[in-house]
Design an enzyme around this catalytic site. Structure first.
Site, PDB file in Angstrom:
ATOM      1  N   LYS A  21     -17.863  -3.893  -8.028  1.00  0.00           N
ATOM      2  CA  LYS A  21     -16.489  -3.719  -7.549  1.00  0.00           C
ATOM      3  C   LYS A  21     -16.456  -2.930  -6.240  1.00  0.00           C
ATOM      4  O   LYS A  21     -15.753  -3.281  -5.283  1.00  0.00           O
ATOM      5  CB  LYS A  21     -15.678  -2.998  -8.632  1.00  0.00           C
ATOM      6  CG  LYS A  21     -14.380  -2.362  -8.185  1.00  0.00           C
ATOM      7  CD  LYS A  21     -13.350  -3.399  -7.817  1.00  0.00           C
ATOM      8  CE  LYS A  21     -12.115  -2.783  -7.190  1.00  0.00           C
ATOM      9  NZ  LYS A  21     -11.075  -2.445  -8.075  1.00  0.00           N
ATOM     10  N   CYS A  48      -7.314   0.768  -2.538  1.00  0.00           N
ATOM     11  CA  CYS A  48      -8.630   0.227  -2.892  1.00  0.00           C
ATOM     12  C   CYS A  48      -9.606   0.340  -1.730  1.00  0.00           C
ATOM     13  O   CYS A  48     -10.545   1.121  -1.772  1.00  0.00           O
ATOM     14  CB  CYS A  48      -8.480  -1.228  -3.307  1.00  0.00           C
ATOM     15  SG  CYS A  48      -7.188  -1.460  -4.535  1.00  0.00           S
TER      16      CYS A  48
HETATM   17  N1  SAJ Z   1      -6.632  -5.668   6.247  1.00  0.00           N
HETATM   18  C1  SAJ Z   1      -6.952  -5.748   7.590  1.00  0.00           C
HETATM   19  N2  SAJ Z   1      -7.629  -6.852   8.034  1.00  0.00           N
HETATM   20  C2  SAJ Z   1      -7.976  -7.866   7.204  1.00  0.00           C
HETATM   21  C3  SAJ Z   1      -7.645  -7.794   5.829  1.00  0.00           C
HETATM   22  C4  SAJ Z   1      -6.977  -6.673   5.389  1.00  0.00           C
HETATM   23  O1  SAJ Z   1      -6.652  -4.842   8.383  1.00  0.00           O
HETATM   24  O2  SAJ Z   1      -8.577  -8.842   7.687  1.00  0.00           O
HETATM   25  C5  SAJ Z   1      -5.943  -4.484   5.722  1.00  0.00           C
HETATM   26  C6  SAJ Z   1      -4.632  -4.806   5.041  1.00  0.00           C
HETATM   27  O3  SAJ Z   1      -3.591  -4.885   5.951  1.00  0.00           O
HETATM   28  C7  SAJ Z   1      -4.506  -3.617   4.106  1.00  0.00           C
HETATM   29  C8  SAJ Z   1      -5.939  -3.328   3.691  1.00  0.00           C
HETATM   30  O4  SAJ Z   1      -6.746  -3.949   4.673  1.00  0.00           O
HETATM   31  O5  SAJ Z   1      -3.994  -2.481   4.779  1.00  0.00           O
HETATM   32  C9  SAJ Z   1      -6.318  -3.821   2.306  1.00  0.00           C
HETATM   33  O6  SAJ Z   1      -5.785  -5.103   2.061  1.00  0.00           O
HETATM   34  P1  SAJ Z   1      -6.529  -6.253   1.221  1.00  0.00           P
HETATM   35  O7  SAJ Z   1      -5.573  -7.369   1.110  1.00  0.00           O
HETATM   36  O8  SAJ Z   1      -7.838  -6.554   1.815  1.00  0.00           O
HETATM   37  O9  SAJ Z   1      -6.869  -5.581  -0.162  1.00  0.00           O
HETATM   38  P2  SAJ Z   1      -6.069  -4.845  -1.339  1.00  0.00           P
HETATM   39  O10 SAJ Z   1      -6.349  -3.382  -1.187  1.00  0.00           O
HETATM   40  O11 SAJ Z   1      -4.658  -5.259  -1.432  1.00  0.00           O
HETATM   41  O12 SAJ Z   1      -6.863  -5.428  -2.606  1.00  0.00           O
HETATM   42  C10 SAJ Z   1      -8.275  -5.283  -2.671  1.00  0.00           C
HETATM   43  C11 SAJ Z   1      -8.891  -6.618  -3.100  1.00  0.00           C
HETATM   44  N3  SAJ Z   1     -10.313  -6.588  -2.859  1.00  0.00           N
HETATM   45  C12 SAJ Z   1     -10.949  -7.592  -2.248  1.00  0.00           C
HETATM   46  O13 SAJ Z   1     -10.406  -8.568  -1.808  1.00  0.00           O
HETATM   47  C13 SAJ Z   1     -12.436  -7.411  -2.127  1.00  0.00           C
HETATM   48  C14 SAJ Z   1      -8.583  -6.898  -4.549  1.00  0.00           C
HETATM   49  O14 SAJ Z   1      -9.313  -8.042  -4.979  1.00  0.00           O
HETATM   50  C15 SAJ Z   1      -8.985  -5.706  -5.420  1.00  0.00           C
HETATM   51  O15 SAJ Z   1      -8.624  -5.917  -6.770  1.00  0.00           O
HETATM   52  C16 SAJ Z   1      -8.228  -4.506  -4.940  1.00  0.00           C
HETATM   53  O16 SAJ Z   1      -8.613  -4.261  -3.591  1.00  0.00           O
HETATM   54  C17 SAJ Z   1      -8.590  -3.322  -5.825  1.00  0.00           C
HETATM   55  O17 SAJ Z   1      -7.851  -3.041  -6.790  1.00  0.00           O
HETATM   56  O18 SAJ Z   1      -9.659  -2.736  -5.621  1.00  0.00           O
END
Ligand code: SAJ
Length: 432
Positions: free
Chosen positions: A211, A265
Protein backbone atom coordinates in the site's frame (compact mmCIF):
# COMPACT_ATOMS: atom_id res chain seq x y z
CA UNK A 1 -18.05 -20.96 6.57
CA UNK A 2 -18.98 -17.29 7.00
CA UNK A 3 -22.72 -17.63 6.52
CA UNK A 4 -23.54 -16.73 10.11
CA UNK A 5 -20.47 -14.61 10.77
CA UNK A 6 -20.86 -11.33 12.56
CA UNK A 7 -18.47 -8.51 11.77
CA UNK A 8 -17.59 -5.48 13.83
CA UNK A 9 -15.97 -2.65 11.90
CA UNK A 10 -14.00 -0.02 13.83
CA UNK A 11 -14.20 3.30 11.99
CA UNK A 12 -17.16 4.48 9.91
CA UNK A 13 -15.21 6.96 7.82
CA UNK A 14 -14.47 7.28 4.11
CA UNK A 15 -13.47 3.61 3.80
CA UNK A 16 -15.01 1.94 6.87
CA UNK A 17 -18.58 2.95 6.13
CA UNK A 18 -18.72 1.76 2.50
CA UNK A 19 -16.98 -1.47 3.52
CA UNK A 20 -19.48 -2.03 6.35
CA UNK A 21 -22.45 -1.31 4.07
CA UNK A 22 -21.11 -3.63 1.34
CA UNK A 23 -20.70 -6.55 3.77
CA UNK A 24 -24.23 -5.86 5.07
CA UNK A 25 -25.93 -5.87 1.67
CA UNK A 26 -24.11 -9.12 0.93
CA UNK A 27 -25.86 -10.80 3.85
CA UNK A 28 -23.38 -10.45 6.70
CA UNK A 29 -24.39 -8.98 10.06
CA UNK A 30 -22.32 -5.85 10.60
CA UNK A 31 -21.96 -3.59 13.61
CA UNK A 32 -20.08 -0.37 12.87
CA UNK A 33 -18.24 1.35 15.69
CA UNK A 34 -17.26 5.00 15.73
CA UNK A 35 -16.20 7.52 18.38
CA UNK A 36 -18.20 10.25 16.58
CA UNK A 37 -21.81 10.33 17.87
CA UNK A 38 -22.99 12.16 14.79
CA UNK A 39 -21.64 9.42 12.48
CA UNK A 40 -23.35 6.73 14.57
CA UNK A 41 -26.67 8.62 14.50
CA UNK A 42 -26.45 9.20 10.76
CA UNK A 43 -25.80 5.53 10.03
CA UNK A 44 -28.56 4.29 12.33
CA UNK A 45 -30.99 6.59 10.56
CA UNK A 46 -29.95 5.02 7.25
CA UNK A 47 -27.88 7.93 5.98
CA UNK A 48 -24.24 8.58 5.20
CA UNK A 49 -22.40 11.36 7.05
CA UNK A 50 -19.77 11.25 4.29
CA UNK A 51 -20.12 12.75 0.83
CA UNK A 52 -19.26 10.00 -1.62
CA UNK A 53 -21.14 9.10 -4.80
CA UNK A 54 -23.65 6.27 -4.15
CA UNK A 55 -22.82 5.92 -0.44
CA UNK A 56 -26.03 7.42 0.92
CA UNK A 57 -28.13 4.96 -1.10
CA UNK A 58 -25.87 2.07 -0.10
CA UNK A 59 -26.18 2.88 3.61
CA UNK A 60 -29.95 3.25 3.30
CA UNK A 61 -30.17 -0.19 1.68
CA UNK A 62 -27.80 -1.78 4.23
CA UNK A 63 -29.65 -0.41 7.25
CA UNK A 64 -33.06 -1.30 5.75
CA UNK A 65 -31.84 -4.90 5.27
CA UNK A 66 -31.43 -5.12 9.05
CA UNK A 67 -27.79 -6.15 8.64
CA UNK A 68 -26.08 -2.83 9.45
CA UNK A 69 -26.22 -0.79 12.62
CA UNK A 70 -23.80 1.45 14.45
CA UNK A 71 -22.70 2.01 18.02
CA UNK A 72 -20.06 3.79 20.09
CA UNK A 73 -19.69 0.74 22.33
CA UNK A 74 -16.77 -1.16 20.81
CA UNK A 75 -16.47 -3.73 23.60
CA UNK A 76 -20.08 -4.82 23.29
CA UNK A 77 -19.89 -4.87 19.50
CA UNK A 78 -16.75 -7.06 19.61
CA UNK A 79 -18.25 -9.48 22.14
CA UNK A 80 -20.91 -10.31 19.59
CA UNK A 81 -18.58 -10.61 16.59
CA UNK A 82 -16.32 -13.28 15.11
CA UNK A 83 -14.49 -10.92 12.79
CA UNK A 84 -13.18 -7.48 13.75
CA UNK A 85 -11.99 -5.08 11.07
CA UNK A 86 -10.04 -1.92 11.91
CA UNK A 87 -10.35 0.96 9.40
CA UNK A 88 -9.46 4.04 11.43
CA UNK A 89 -7.29 7.00 10.40
CA UNK A 90 -3.51 6.99 10.75
CA UNK A 91 -2.34 10.60 10.34
CA UNK A 92 1.19 11.89 10.92
CA UNK A 93 2.17 13.94 13.95
CA UNK A 94 4.12 17.22 14.01
CA UNK A 95 7.39 15.23 13.61
CA UNK A 96 5.97 13.44 10.55
CA UNK A 97 5.84 10.15 12.39
CA UNK A 98 2.80 7.89 12.22
CA UNK A 99 0.15 8.63 14.83
CA UNK A 100 -1.21 5.15 15.50
CA UNK A 101 -3.36 6.14 18.48
CA UNK A 102 -6.66 5.29 16.74
CA UNK A 103 -5.35 1.86 15.69
CA UNK A 104 -3.98 1.03 19.14
CA UNK A 105 -7.17 2.25 20.82
CA UNK A 106 -9.35 0.04 18.56
CA UNK A 107 -7.03 -2.94 19.15
CA UNK A 108 -7.15 -2.43 22.93
CA UNK A 109 -10.93 -2.51 22.76
CA UNK A 110 -10.85 -5.66 20.62
CA UNK A 111 -8.38 -7.41 22.94
CA UNK A 112 -10.78 -7.02 25.87
CA UNK A 113 -13.32 -9.32 24.28
CA UNK A 114 -11.16 -11.31 21.87
CA UNK A 115 -12.08 -14.99 21.80
CA UNK A 116 -10.50 -18.13 20.42
CA UNK A 117 -11.25 -18.52 16.73
CA UNK A 118 -11.78 -14.79 16.07
CA UNK A 119 -10.28 -13.12 13.01
CA UNK A 120 -8.86 -9.58 13.31
CA UNK A 121 -8.19 -7.63 10.11
CA UNK A 122 -6.26 -4.36 9.87
CA UNK A 123 -7.33 -2.21 6.90
CA UNK A 124 -5.85 1.08 8.17
CA UNK A 125 -2.71 2.20 6.35
CA UNK A 126 0.22 1.64 8.73
CA UNK A 127 4.03 1.72 8.67
CA UNK A 128 5.58 -1.63 7.75
CA UNK A 129 5.96 -3.79 10.86
CA UNK A 130 3.02 -2.25 12.75
CA UNK A 131 0.85 -5.39 12.77
CA UNK A 132 3.68 -7.51 14.11
CA UNK A 133 5.28 -5.06 16.54
CA UNK A 134 2.37 -2.98 17.79
CA UNK A 135 -0.97 -4.60 16.94
CA UNK A 136 -0.09 -8.19 17.90
CA UNK A 137 1.18 -7.44 21.44
CA UNK A 138 -1.96 -5.41 22.17
CA UNK A 139 -4.29 -8.12 20.87
CA UNK A 140 -2.39 -10.73 22.91
CA UNK A 141 -2.82 -8.76 26.16
CA UNK A 142 -5.54 -11.06 27.44
CA UNK A 143 -3.46 -14.21 26.98
CA UNK A 144 -4.43 -15.41 23.51
CA UNK A 145 -1.75 -15.90 20.84
CA UNK A 146 -1.97 -14.60 17.27
CA UNK A 147 -1.81 -17.39 14.71
CA UNK A 148 -2.61 -19.98 17.39
CA UNK A 149 -5.76 -18.87 19.23
CA UNK A 150 -6.95 -16.17 16.87
CA UNK A 151 -6.18 -15.15 13.30
CA UNK A 152 -4.73 -11.83 12.20
CA UNK A 153 -4.53 -10.41 8.68
CA UNK A 154 -3.76 -7.10 7.01
CA UNK A 155 -5.41 -5.84 3.84
CA UNK A 156 -4.89 -2.09 3.43
CA UNK A 157 -7.76 -0.19 1.84
CA UNK A 158 -6.80 1.09 -1.63
CA UNK A 159 -9.94 2.69 -3.07
CA UNK A 160 -9.94 6.15 -4.61
CA UNK A 161 -12.18 8.81 -3.01
CA UNK A 162 -15.07 9.72 -5.35
CA UNK A 163 -14.94 6.22 -6.85
CA UNK A 164 -14.77 4.34 -3.57
CA UNK A 165 -17.63 1.89 -3.97
CA UNK A 166 -16.58 0.79 -7.44
CA UNK A 167 -12.95 0.41 -6.38
CA UNK A 168 -13.72 -1.53 -3.17
CA UNK A 169 -15.78 -3.95 -5.22
CA UNK A 170 -13.44 -4.21 -8.24
CA UNK A 171 -9.82 -3.40 -7.33
CA UNK A 172 -7.38 -6.19 -6.66
CA UNK A 173 -7.08 -6.76 -2.91
CA UNK A 174 -3.75 -7.52 -1.31
CA UNK A 175 -3.87 -9.67 1.82
CA UNK A 176 -1.16 -10.82 4.19
CA UNK A 177 -1.69 -12.94 7.29
CA UNK A 178 0.14 -13.93 10.44
CA UNK A 179 -0.23 -17.43 9.00
CA UNK A 180 -1.76 -18.82 5.81
CA UNK A 181 -5.02 -19.68 7.61
CA UNK A 182 -5.45 -15.99 8.56
CA UNK A 183 -4.84 -14.83 4.97
CA UNK A 184 -7.23 -17.46 3.59
CA UNK A 185 -9.99 -16.53 6.02
CA UNK A 186 -9.60 -12.84 5.19
CA UNK A 187 -9.56 -13.65 1.46
CA UNK A 188 -12.79 -15.60 1.81
CA UNK A 189 -14.58 -12.81 3.61
CA UNK A 190 -13.49 -10.12 1.11
CA UNK A 191 -14.50 -12.32 -1.80
CA UNK A 192 -18.07 -11.57 -0.65
CA UNK A 193 -17.70 -7.92 -1.64
CA UNK A 194 -15.12 -7.78 -4.42
CA UNK A 195 -15.04 -9.15 -7.93
CA UNK A 196 -11.38 -8.08 -8.13
CA UNK A 197 -8.40 -10.41 -7.83
CA UNK A 198 -7.36 -11.35 -4.32
CA UNK A 199 -3.60 -11.39 -4.02
CA UNK A 200 -2.30 -13.25 -1.00
CA UNK A 201 1.24 -12.14 -0.20
CA UNK A 202 3.80 -13.98 1.96
CA UNK A 203 3.20 -12.17 5.20
CA UNK A 204 1.64 -9.15 6.89
CA UNK A 205 4.57 -6.76 6.46
CA UNK A 206 4.50 -7.27 2.69
CA UNK A 207 0.82 -6.28 2.58
CA UNK A 208 1.59 -3.20 4.69
CA UNK A 209 4.43 -2.27 2.33
CA UNK A 210 2.45 -2.73 -0.91
CA UNK A 211 0.00 0.00 0.00
CA UNK A 212 2.75 2.44 0.92
CA UNK A 213 4.69 1.67 -2.25
CA UNK A 214 1.65 2.52 -4.39
CA UNK A 215 1.09 5.94 -2.88
CA UNK A 216 4.83 6.66 -2.76
CA UNK A 217 5.09 5.80 -6.44
CA UNK A 218 2.43 8.41 -7.22
CA UNK A 219 3.93 11.02 -4.92
CA UNK A 220 7.45 10.68 -6.36
CA UNK A 221 6.08 10.64 -9.90
CA UNK A 222 4.13 13.86 -9.23
CA UNK A 223 7.29 15.38 -7.68
CA UNK A 224 9.15 14.60 -10.89
CA UNK A 225 6.34 16.22 -12.91
CA UNK A 226 6.44 19.28 -10.64
CA UNK A 227 10.22 19.61 -10.89
CA UNK A 228 10.09 19.29 -14.68
CA UNK A 229 7.25 21.84 -14.79
CA UNK A 230 9.23 24.44 -12.84
CA UNK A 231 12.26 23.93 -15.13
CA UNK A 232 10.02 24.15 -18.22
CA UNK A 233 8.52 27.46 -17.02
CA UNK A 234 12.02 28.90 -16.89
CA UNK A 235 13.06 27.47 -20.26
CA UNK A 236 9.92 28.72 -22.00
CA UNK A 237 8.63 25.19 -22.59
CA UNK A 238 4.95 24.31 -22.16
CA UNK A 239 5.37 21.47 -19.64
CA UNK A 240 1.88 20.09 -20.14
CA UNK A 241 2.42 19.77 -23.89
CA UNK A 242 5.87 18.20 -23.31
CA UNK A 243 4.63 15.71 -20.68
CA UNK A 244 1.67 14.66 -22.77
CA UNK A 245 3.95 14.14 -25.78
CA UNK A 246 6.43 12.16 -23.64
CA UNK A 247 3.59 9.99 -22.36
CA UNK A 248 2.99 8.76 -25.91
CA UNK A 249 6.12 6.67 -25.36
CA UNK A 250 4.89 3.17 -24.50
CA UNK A 251 6.87 2.98 -21.25
CA UNK A 252 6.52 6.54 -19.95
CA UNK A 253 3.76 7.78 -17.62
CA UNK A 254 4.71 11.13 -16.12
CA UNK A 255 1.93 12.40 -13.87
CA UNK A 256 0.42 15.86 -13.92
CA UNK A 257 2.12 18.83 -12.27
CA UNK A 258 0.03 20.96 -9.96
CA UNK A 259 -0.06 23.17 -6.87
CA UNK A 260 1.15 20.36 -4.59
CA UNK A 261 -0.12 17.03 -3.37
CA UNK A 262 -2.97 16.91 -0.89
CA UNK A 263 -5.30 14.37 0.65
CA UNK A 264 -4.71 12.05 3.56
CA UNK A 265 -2.80 9.42 1.53
CA UNK A 266 -0.11 10.53 -0.93
CA UNK A 267 1.09 13.36 1.28
CA UNK A 268 1.35 11.13 4.37
CA UNK A 269 2.10 7.52 3.43
CA UNK A 270 5.62 8.18 2.06
CA UNK A 271 6.58 9.39 5.54
CA UNK A 272 5.67 5.95 6.94
CA UNK A 273 8.36 4.45 4.73
CA UNK A 274 10.84 7.21 5.64
CA UNK A 275 10.19 6.58 9.36
CA UNK A 276 10.76 2.85 9.13
CA UNK A 277 13.81 3.27 6.84
CA UNK A 278 15.37 5.63 9.38
CA UNK A 279 14.68 3.10 12.15
CA UNK A 280 16.78 0.72 10.06
CA UNK A 281 19.57 3.31 9.69
CA UNK A 282 18.66 3.98 6.05
CA UNK A 283 17.91 7.28 4.40
CA UNK A 284 14.97 7.26 2.02
CA UNK A 285 16.47 10.19 0.12
CA UNK A 286 14.41 10.04 -3.09
CA UNK A 287 11.15 9.73 -1.15
CA UNK A 288 12.09 12.60 1.18
CA UNK A 289 13.17 14.85 -1.68
CA UNK A 290 9.90 14.16 -3.49
CA UNK A 291 7.96 15.23 -0.42
CA UNK A 292 10.06 18.41 -0.18
CA UNK A 293 9.38 19.24 -3.84
CA UNK A 294 5.66 18.66 -3.54
CA UNK A 295 5.45 20.62 -0.28
CA UNK A 296 7.30 23.54 -1.89
CA UNK A 297 4.77 23.95 -4.71
CA UNK A 298 2.46 26.41 -2.84
CA UNK A 299 5.49 28.69 -2.33
CA UNK A 300 6.24 28.41 -6.06
CA UNK A 301 2.62 29.22 -6.99
CA UNK A 302 2.72 32.26 -4.68
CA UNK A 303 5.82 33.49 -6.52
CA UNK A 304 4.03 33.08 -9.86
CA UNK A 305 1.19 35.23 -8.45
CA UNK A 306 3.61 37.95 -7.29
CA UNK A 307 5.38 38.01 -10.67
CA UNK A 308 2.13 38.07 -12.68
CA UNK A 309 0.72 40.93 -10.60
CA UNK A 310 3.96 42.82 -11.13
CA UNK A 311 3.63 42.28 -14.88
CA UNK A 312 0.14 43.79 -14.61
CA UNK A 313 1.61 46.79 -12.81
CA UNK A 314 0.26 45.77 -9.40
CA UNK A 315 1.77 44.84 -6.06
CA UNK A 316 0.72 41.76 -4.13
CA UNK A 317 0.30 44.02 -1.09
CA UNK A 318 -3.39 44.86 -0.76
CA UNK A 319 -4.25 43.04 -3.99
CA UNK A 320 -7.49 41.09 -3.82
CA UNK A 321 -6.75 37.53 -4.85
CA UNK A 322 -9.28 34.79 -5.55
CA UNK A 323 -8.44 31.18 -4.79
CA UNK A 324 -10.64 28.82 -6.79
CA UNK A 325 -10.86 25.55 -4.88
CA UNK A 326 -9.56 24.43 -1.51
CA UNK A 327 -10.49 20.75 -1.90
CA UNK A 328 -7.35 18.64 -2.35
CA UNK A 329 -8.53 17.44 -5.74
CA UNK A 330 -11.36 17.94 -8.20
CA UNK A 331 -15.01 17.32 -7.33
CA UNK A 332 -14.42 16.20 -3.75
CA UNK A 333 -15.35 18.03 -0.54
CA UNK A 334 -12.22 16.84 1.27
CA UNK A 335 -9.66 19.53 2.09
CA UNK A 336 -7.27 17.50 4.24
CA UNK A 337 -3.62 18.38 3.55
CA UNK A 338 -4.74 20.64 0.71
CA UNK A 339 -1.98 22.75 -0.87
CA UNK A 340 -4.53 25.61 -0.93
CA UNK A 341 -4.09 26.08 2.83
CA UNK A 342 -0.35 26.96 2.80
CA UNK A 343 -0.87 28.95 -0.41
CA UNK A 344 -3.51 31.14 1.27
CA UNK A 345 -1.19 31.65 4.25
CA UNK A 346 1.79 32.63 2.09
CA UNK A 347 -0.30 35.12 0.09
CA UNK A 348 -1.75 36.68 3.25
CA UNK A 349 1.76 36.89 4.72
CA UNK A 350 2.80 38.76 1.56
CA UNK A 351 0.04 41.31 2.21
CA UNK A 352 -2.72 40.09 -0.12
CA UNK A 353 -6.42 39.93 0.75
CA UNK A 354 -7.47 36.39 -0.08
CA UNK A 355 -10.98 35.38 -1.10
CA UNK A 356 -11.95 31.75 -1.64
CA UNK A 357 -14.57 29.97 -3.69
CA UNK A 358 -15.19 26.23 -3.56
CA UNK A 359 -18.43 24.57 -4.69
CA UNK A 360 -17.97 21.64 -2.26
CA UNK A 361 -16.10 22.86 0.81
CA UNK A 362 -17.98 24.61 3.65
CA UNK A 363 -17.49 28.28 4.51
CA UNK A 364 -16.37 27.20 8.03
CA UNK A 365 -13.41 25.34 6.58
CA UNK A 366 -12.61 28.22 4.20
CA UNK A 367 -12.64 30.61 7.18
CA UNK A 368 -10.42 28.23 9.19
CA UNK A 369 -7.84 28.65 6.40
CA UNK A 370 -8.21 32.46 6.86
CA UNK A 371 -9.84 32.81 3.42
CA UNK A 372 -12.85 35.08 2.90
CA UNK A 373 -15.70 33.03 1.38
CA UNK A 374 -16.82 34.41 -1.99
CA UNK A 375 -19.23 33.53 -4.77
CA UNK A 376 -17.69 32.47 -8.08
CA UNK A 377 -18.92 35.71 -9.69
CA UNK A 378 -17.31 37.85 -7.01
CA UNK A 379 -14.11 35.79 -7.09
CA UNK A 380 -13.77 36.26 -10.85
CA UNK A 381 -14.01 40.04 -10.37
CA UNK A 382 -10.85 40.33 -8.21
CA UNK A 383 -7.33 41.53 -9.13
CA UNK A 384 -5.98 38.04 -9.67
CA UNK A 385 -7.67 34.65 -9.99
CA UNK A 386 -5.72 31.53 -8.91
CA UNK A 387 -7.22 28.22 -9.98
CA UNK A 388 -6.05 25.64 -7.41
CA UNK A 389 -8.46 22.71 -7.62
CA UNK A 390 -9.52 20.94 -10.81
CA UNK A 391 -13.25 20.99 -10.04
CA UNK A 392 -15.35 20.31 -13.17
CA UNK A 393 -17.13 23.64 -12.66
CA UNK A 394 -13.91 25.56 -13.29
CA UNK A 395 -13.42 23.92 -16.68
CA UNK A 396 -16.31 26.12 -17.90
CA UNK A 397 -14.55 29.41 -17.06
CA UNK A 398 -14.15 31.62 -20.14
CA UNK A 399 -12.27 34.92 -20.61
CA UNK A 400 -15.57 36.82 -20.65
CA UNK A 401 -16.34 35.70 -17.07
CA UNK A 402 -13.17 37.26 -15.62
CA UNK A 403 -13.08 41.02 -14.93
CA UNK A 404 -9.36 41.66 -14.53
CA UNK A 405 -6.76 40.05 -16.70
CA UNK A 406 -4.48 38.06 -14.39
CA UNK A 407 -5.24 34.34 -14.27
CA UNK A 408 -2.95 31.80 -12.60
CA UNK A 409 -3.78 28.23 -13.50
CA UNK A 410 -2.17 25.46 -11.44
CA UNK A 411 -4.04 22.63 -13.17
CA UNK A 412 -4.13 21.96 -16.89
CA UNK A 413 -7.88 22.39 -17.27
CA UNK A 414 -8.03 25.68 -19.18
CA UNK A 415 -6.45 26.41 -22.55
CA UNK A 416 -3.88 29.22 -22.11
CA UNK A 417 -4.31 30.37 -25.72
CA UNK A 418 -8.05 31.09 -25.21
CA UNK A 419 -7.07 33.63 -22.54
CA UNK A 420 -3.80 34.95 -23.95
CA UNK A 421 -5.46 35.98 -27.21
CA UNK A 422 -7.89 38.08 -25.15
CA UNK A 423 -4.95 39.93 -23.57
CA UNK A 424 -4.79 37.96 -20.33
CA UNK A 425 -1.65 37.43 -18.30
CA UNK A 426 -2.09 33.65 -18.09
CA UNK A 427 0.57 31.96 -15.96
CA UNK A 428 0.72 28.79 -13.93
CA UNK A 429 2.46 25.58 -13.04
CA UNK A 430 4.32 24.41 -16.14
CA UNK A 431 3.15 27.38 -18.19
CA UNK A 432 5.98 29.62 -19.47
N1 SAJ B 1 -2.21 14.87 -8.07
C1 SAJ B 1 -1.35 15.62 -8.86
N2 SAJ B 1 -0.98 15.12 -10.08
C2 SAJ B 1 -1.44 13.93 -10.54
C3 SAJ B 1 -2.33 13.17 -9.75
C4 SAJ B 1 -2.68 13.67 -8.51
O1 SAJ B 1 -0.90 16.71 -8.47
O2 SAJ B 1 -1.07 13.56 -11.67
C5 SAJ B 1 -2.60 15.35 -6.74
C6 SAJ B 1 -4.09 15.50 -6.57
O3 SAJ B 1 -4.54 16.73 -7.03
C7 SAJ B 1 -4.21 15.36 -5.07
C8 SAJ B 1 -3.15 14.34 -4.71
O4 SAJ B 1 -2.25 14.34 -5.80
O5 SAJ B 1 -3.91 16.58 -4.41
C9 SAJ B 1 -3.66 12.94 -4.44
O6 SAJ B 1 -4.66 12.58 -5.37
P1 SAJ B 1 -4.85 11.10 -5.97
O7 SAJ B 1 -6.07 11.15 -6.80
O8 SAJ B 1 -3.62 10.65 -6.63
O9 SAJ B 1 -4.99 10.17 -4.71
P2 SAJ B 1 -5.93 10.08 -3.42
O10 SAJ B 1 -5.12 10.59 -2.27
O11 SAJ B 1 -7.26 10.67 -3.62
O12 SAJ B 1 -6.09 8.48 -3.32
C10 SAJ B 1 -4.92 7.67 -3.26
C11 SAJ B 1 -5.09 6.49 -4.23
N3 SAJ B 1 -3.82 5.85 -4.43
C12 SAJ B 1 -3.37 5.53 -5.64
O13 SAJ B 1 -3.94 5.79 -6.67
C13 SAJ B 1 -2.04 4.82 -5.66
C14 SAJ B 1 -6.12 5.52 -3.70
O14 SAJ B 1 -6.13 4.35 -4.50
C15 SAJ B 1 -5.78 5.13 -2.26
O15 SAJ B 1 -6.78 4.29 -1.71
C16 SAJ B 1 -5.75 6.37 -1.43
O16 SAJ B 1 -4.72 7.21 -1.94
C17 SAJ B 1 -5.45 5.98 0.02
O17 SAJ B 1 -6.41 5.83 0.81
O18 SAJ B 1 -4.29 5.73 0.33
Amino acid sequence: MFKDSKISIFGLGHMGLPTAALFAINGLKVMGIDINTEYVEYVNSGRSPIMEPGLDELVTEAVASGNLSATMNGIKASQNADIMIVIVPTPIDEYRRADLSSVTSACKTISKSLQKGNLVIIESTVPPGTCQNIVTPILEENGLTAGVDFDLACTPERALPNNTIYEITHNARVIGGVNSESASRAAEIYSKITAGDIIKVKNIITAEMVKLMENTYRDTNIALANELAVICESLGVDAIEAISAANHHPRVNIHTPGPGVGGHCLSIDPYFIVEMAENEGLEASLIKTSRTINESMPEHVAQIVVDALKEAGKSVIDSEIAILGVAYKGDVADSRETPAKPLIKILIDKGAIVYVHDPFVSTEIIKSFNGIPATLDDALGLDCVVLVTDHSLYKTITPGMIKNSVLICTRPILNPEDFKKEGFIFKGVGIP
